[in-house]
Design a protein around this motif. Structure first.
Motif, PDB file in Angstrom:
ATOM      1  N   UNK A 165      69.862  33.235  51.214  1.00  0.00           N
ATOM      2  CA  UNK A 165      68.737  32.678  51.954  1.00  0.00           C
ATOM      3  C   UNK A 165      68.835  33.161  53.396  1.00  0.00           C
ATOM      4  N   UNK A 166      67.690  33.172  54.084  1.00  0.00           N
ATOM      5  CA  UNK A 166      67.656  33.653  55.462  1.00  0.00           C
ATOM      6  C   UNK A 166      66.477  32.998  56.168  1.00  0.00           C
ATOM      7  N   UNK A 167      66.609  32.785  57.469  1.00  0.00           N
ATOM      8  CA  UNK A 167      65.514  32.143  58.183  1.00  0.00           C
ATOM      9  C   UNK A 167      65.551  32.419  59.670  1.00  0.00           C
ATOM     10  N   UNK A 168      64.479  32.010  60.334  1.00  0.00           N
ATOM     11  CA  UNK A 168      64.409  32.093  61.783  1.00  0.00           C
ATOM     12  C   UNK A 168      63.530  30.972  62.312  1.00  0.00           C
ATOM     13  N   UNK A 169      63.745  30.650  63.574  1.00  0.00           N
ATOM     14  CA  UNK A 169      62.817  29.816  64.341  1.00  0.00           C
ATOM     15  C   UNK A 169      61.835  30.765  65.001  1.00  0.00           C
ATOM     16  N   UNK A 170      60.577  30.697  64.616  1.00  0.00           N
ATOM     17  CA  UNK A 170      59.595  31.641  65.136  1.00  0.00           C
ATOM     18  C   UNK A 170      59.252  31.329  66.590  1.00  0.00           C
ATOM     19  N   UNK A 171      58.580  32.263  67.223  1.00  0.00           N
ATOM     20  CA  UNK A 171      58.205  32.071  68.623  1.00  0.00           C
ATOM     21  C   UNK A 171      57.291  30.863  68.801  1.00  0.00           C
ATOM     22  N   UNK A 172      56.514  30.530  67.756  1.00  0.00           N
ATOM     23  CA  UNK A 172      55.636  29.360  67.847  1.00  0.00           C
ATOM     24  C   UNK A 172      56.226  28.142  67.133  1.00  0.00           C
ATOM     25  N   UNK A 196      64.360  33.923  50.663  1.00  0.00           N
ATOM     26  CA  UNK A 196      65.542  34.089  49.838  1.00  0.00           C
ATOM     27  C   UNK A 196      65.249  34.889  48.581  1.00  0.00           C
ATOM     28  N   UNK A 197      66.317  35.223  47.887  1.00  0.00           N
ATOM     29  CA  UNK A 197      66.209  35.927  46.613  1.00  0.00           C
ATOM     30  C   UNK A 197      66.042  34.894  45.507  1.00  0.00           C
ATOM     31  N   UNK A 198      65.901  35.366  44.294  1.00  0.00           N
ATOM     32  CA  UNK A 198      65.757  34.467  43.157  1.00  0.00           C
ATOM     33  C   UNK A 198      64.592  34.827  42.258  1.00  0.00           C
ATOM     34  N   UNK A 199      63.625  35.609  42.768  1.00  0.00           N
ATOM     35  CA  UNK A 199      62.527  36.075  41.927  1.00  0.00           C
ATOM     36  C   UNK A 199      63.059  37.152  40.989  1.00  0.00           C
ATOM     37  N   UNK A 200      62.624  37.112  39.740  1.00  0.00           N
ATOM     38  CA  UNK A 200      63.183  38.025  38.750  1.00  0.00           C
ATOM     39  C   UNK A 200      62.664  39.447  38.927  1.00  0.00           C
ATOM     40  N   UNK A 201      63.444  40.386  38.422  1.00  0.00           N
ATOM     41  CA  UNK A 201      63.033  41.787  38.349  1.00  0.00           C
ATOM     42  C   UNK A 201      62.070  41.948  37.174  1.00  0.00           C
ATOM     43  N   UNK A 232      61.877  26.254  45.054  1.00  0.00           N
ATOM     44  CA  UNK A 232      63.317  26.366  45.317  1.00  0.00           C
ATOM     45  C   UNK A 232      63.574  26.587  46.812  1.00  0.00           C
ATOM     46  N   UNK A 233      62.773  27.451  47.445  1.00  0.00           N
ATOM     47  CA  UNK A 233      62.944  27.706  48.880  1.00  0.00           C
ATOM     48  C   UNK A 233      62.677  26.450  49.697  1.00  0.00           C
ATOM     49  N   UNK A 234      61.624  25.722  49.336  1.00  0.00           N
ATOM     50  CA  UNK A 234      61.312  24.471  50.047  1.00  0.00           C
ATOM     51  C   UNK A 234      62.474  23.484  49.930  1.00  0.00           C
ATOM     52  N   UNK A 235      63.017  23.335  48.718  1.00  0.00           N
ATOM     53  CA  UNK A 235      64.133  22.412  48.512  1.00  0.00           C
ATOM     54  C   UNK A 235      65.372  22.877  49.272  1.00  0.00           C
ATOM     55  N   UNK A 236      65.621  24.182  49.283  1.00  0.00           N
ATOM     56  CA  UNK A 236      66.789  24.716  49.997  1.00  0.00           C
ATOM     57  C   UNK A 236      66.660  24.510  51.496  1.00  0.00           C
ATOM     58  N   UNK A 237      65.451  24.701  52.034  1.00  0.00           N
ATOM     59  CA  UNK A 237      65.232  24.490  53.464  1.00  0.00           C
ATOM     60  C   UNK A 237      65.484  23.040  53.844  1.00  0.00           C
ATOM     61  N   UNK A 297      59.216  34.272  50.708  1.00  0.00           N
ATOM     62  CA  UNK A 297      59.356  33.482  51.918  1.00  0.00           C
ATOM     63  C   UNK A 297      58.324  32.358  51.969  1.00  0.00           C
ATOM     64  N   UNK A 298      58.659  31.341  52.766  1.00  0.00           N
ATOM     65  CA  UNK A 298      57.707  30.298  53.132  1.00  0.00           C
ATOM     66  C   UNK A 298      57.766  30.117  54.649  1.00  0.00           C
ATOM     67  N   UNK A 299      56.701  29.537  55.196  1.00  0.00           N
ATOM     68  CA  UNK A 299      56.698  29.166  56.612  1.00  0.00           C
ATOM     69  C   UNK A 299      56.085  27.788  56.749  1.00  0.00           C
ATOM     70  N   UNK A 300      56.626  27.015  57.668  1.00  0.00           N
ATOM     71  CA  UNK A 300      56.105  25.668  57.910  1.00  0.00           C
ATOM     72  C   UNK A 300      55.134  25.677  59.084  1.00  0.00           C
ATOM     73  N   UNK A 301      54.470  24.565  59.253  1.00  0.00           N
ATOM     74  CA  UNK A 301      53.698  24.358  60.472  1.00  0.00           C
ATOM     75  C   UNK A 301      54.674  24.292  61.654  1.00  0.00           C
ATOM     76  N   UNK A 302      54.199  24.486  62.878  1.00  0.00           N
ATOM     77  CA  UNK A 302      55.093  24.388  64.032  1.00  0.00           C
ATOM     78  C   UNK A 302      55.698  22.989  64.173  1.00  0.00           C
TER      79      UNK A 302
END
Length: 453
Positions: free
Chosen positions: A284-291, A298-303, A322-327, A254-259
């Protein structure tokens, strides 16, 4: 700041923003006898302790955790408290029949509200807002998938899935599932730990479990004798010889951005309490956080060979990029937002992607898991079910079809390594295939039976 506190703060956005002191509790002091020993201080173990103490406040319960409560997936996940179950409704019908499947689906939908109810009743402020999940369709193939999903949901009559138009730029439409709440997972799991401790359970952190046998748990700090032993290790079960091939630790990052500003969110089109995804195959999956941050994963990291779990695997620069580009591809308004947090961790994947609950009265050993990333609510249902099984209650929960389900064991290496990583590659190929052909992916169709669909 205590060294332990500092280490755990850096695990994720959630650990970094929870108000708790993350300094570990005291470890097991030596040999101990209890009524119930719980292996794992995540949500499965803590929910089980919570509901057991509701049924019998006098029970002596010990929770044994190698790190701190909420160290693993329970504290690091995407914050979706949803009615999702890793095996699809269609797959459940094939294996268990329609009536049992509908009972399972109803239990999952009800569980979302149960988590919110307990959080409110116990004063656990975990940013719980039931805003539903918006699944975006960004191509005609994805829009067809959304329509098909809604048709399937209506055929079973449990899930209130509906097609919607959306203001999200670049989306042709989508589907909304109201049975999902956005929350802060570390606030939930840490708050639940405080509640069960206040009710009399003892939580021993910094206590590594080496194995178990009927009515006994062996740790690096002593032996715990118990009438019942609850195994609640999820993906970390792959590090223990007894369960090494029962679960595959698949990494999700996962990644998180600044507010962002409220004006930016109005332009983006995601409301408070709303979670989001789309219909690509490499999830991929995401949410708008409370702040007002994006928390996006998302998935994509190897086993990793031999089901190894290491701290360095929590951070894969290629996957983060990849997550940053997808977002940004999903929401161009995020292009200027600074990424402030990057993290990850292993999920627990059974061979047939079917979560399960077990209790053997003769040995006293109980277990639950195999959530494949859908555990934030499923753990609650597991905890209630295990509490009924352990106390001998016969209930609608103990009759659900996941009780007693046996998943096949994972293959030995190198087959496990090859199969798991080929599966990840196939999902990326499926997305590329659909982009090129404009038709549903053949690769995804071939893989569907292997991923619980």
């Amino acid at each position: 700041m205590d060294d332990g506190e500092s280490v755990y703060r850096g695990l994720s956005l959630w650990h970094g923003t929870v108000a708790d002191d993350l300094t570990p509790r005291s470890p097991l002091p030596g040999d101990t006898a209890v009524d119930v020993a719980v292996v794992g201080g995540g949500l499965t173990g803590l929910w089980t302790a919570y509901y057991l103490l509701q049924r019998d406040p006098g029970l002596r319960i010990a929770v044994l955790e190698k790190h701190i409560a909420g160290f693993g997936a329970s504290g690091r996940n995407g914050g979706w408290c949803s009615a999702l179950f890793p095996a699809s409704t269609t797959a459940l019908v094939r294996e268990h029949g329609r009536d049992a499947t509908l009972a399972m689906r109803r239990a999952m939908v009800d569980t979302v509200d149960e988590v919110g109810r307990v959080a409110a009743a116990e004063g656990i402020d975990c940013d719980f807002v039931k805003g539903g999940t918006l699944s975006l369709a960004r191509s005609e193939v994805q829009l067809s998938a959304a329509r098909a999903e809604v048709v399937t949901a209506r055929a079973y009559g449990v899930d209130d899935l509906r097609l919607v138009q959306t203001a999200v730029a670049g989306a042709l439409g989508g589907a909304v599932d109201p049975a999902c709440a956005r929350l802060h997972p570390a606030k939930l799991v840490r708050g639940l730990a405080r509640v069960v401790e206040a009710r009399g359970a003892r939580i021993f952190e910094g206590t590594e479990v080496l194995g178990w046998e009927p009515h006994r748990v062996l740790t690096a700090r002593g032996t715990v004798t118990a009438d019942h032993v609850v195994i609640a290790t999820e993906g970390y079960g792959a590090t223990i010889p007894q369960t090494r091939r029962d679960v595959l630790p698949l990494y999700s990052l996962m990644i998180a951005t600044e507010p962002l500003t409220d004006a930016a969110w109005r332009s983006i089109g995601i409301e408070h309490g709303q979670t989001f995804t789309d219909y690509r195959h490499l999830l991929v999956y995401g949410q708008r956080t409370a702040d007002n941050r994006f928390a996006f994963g998302g998935r994509g990291a190897r086993y990793h060979w031999g089901s190894r779990i290491r701290a360095e695997y929590d951070r894969a620069p290629r996957v983060f990029e990849h997550l940053r580009a997808s977002l940004v591809d999903l929401f161009p308004e995020a292009a200027g937002a600074r990424v402030t947090h990057r993290w990850g961790g292993p999920l627990g994947v059974p061979r047939d992607w079917h979560a399960s609950v077990h209790h053997d009265r003769a040995t006293g050993i109980a277990r639950a898991g195999g959530y494949v990333g859908d555990g934030l609510s499923t753990t609650n249902l597991a905890g209630r079910t295990l509490a009924d099984l352990i106390t001998g209650a016969s209930s609608t929960l103990t009759a659900l079809p996941w009780v007693g389900h046996r998943s096949p064991r994972w293959e030995r290496e190198p087959l496990r390594f090859v199969g798991a990583n080929l599966g990840l590659a196939a999902m990326a190929v499926a997305d590329a295939e659909e982009a090129v052909t404009g038709r549903p992916s053949l690769a995804a169709r071939v893989m569907a039976p292997l991923t619980g669909h």
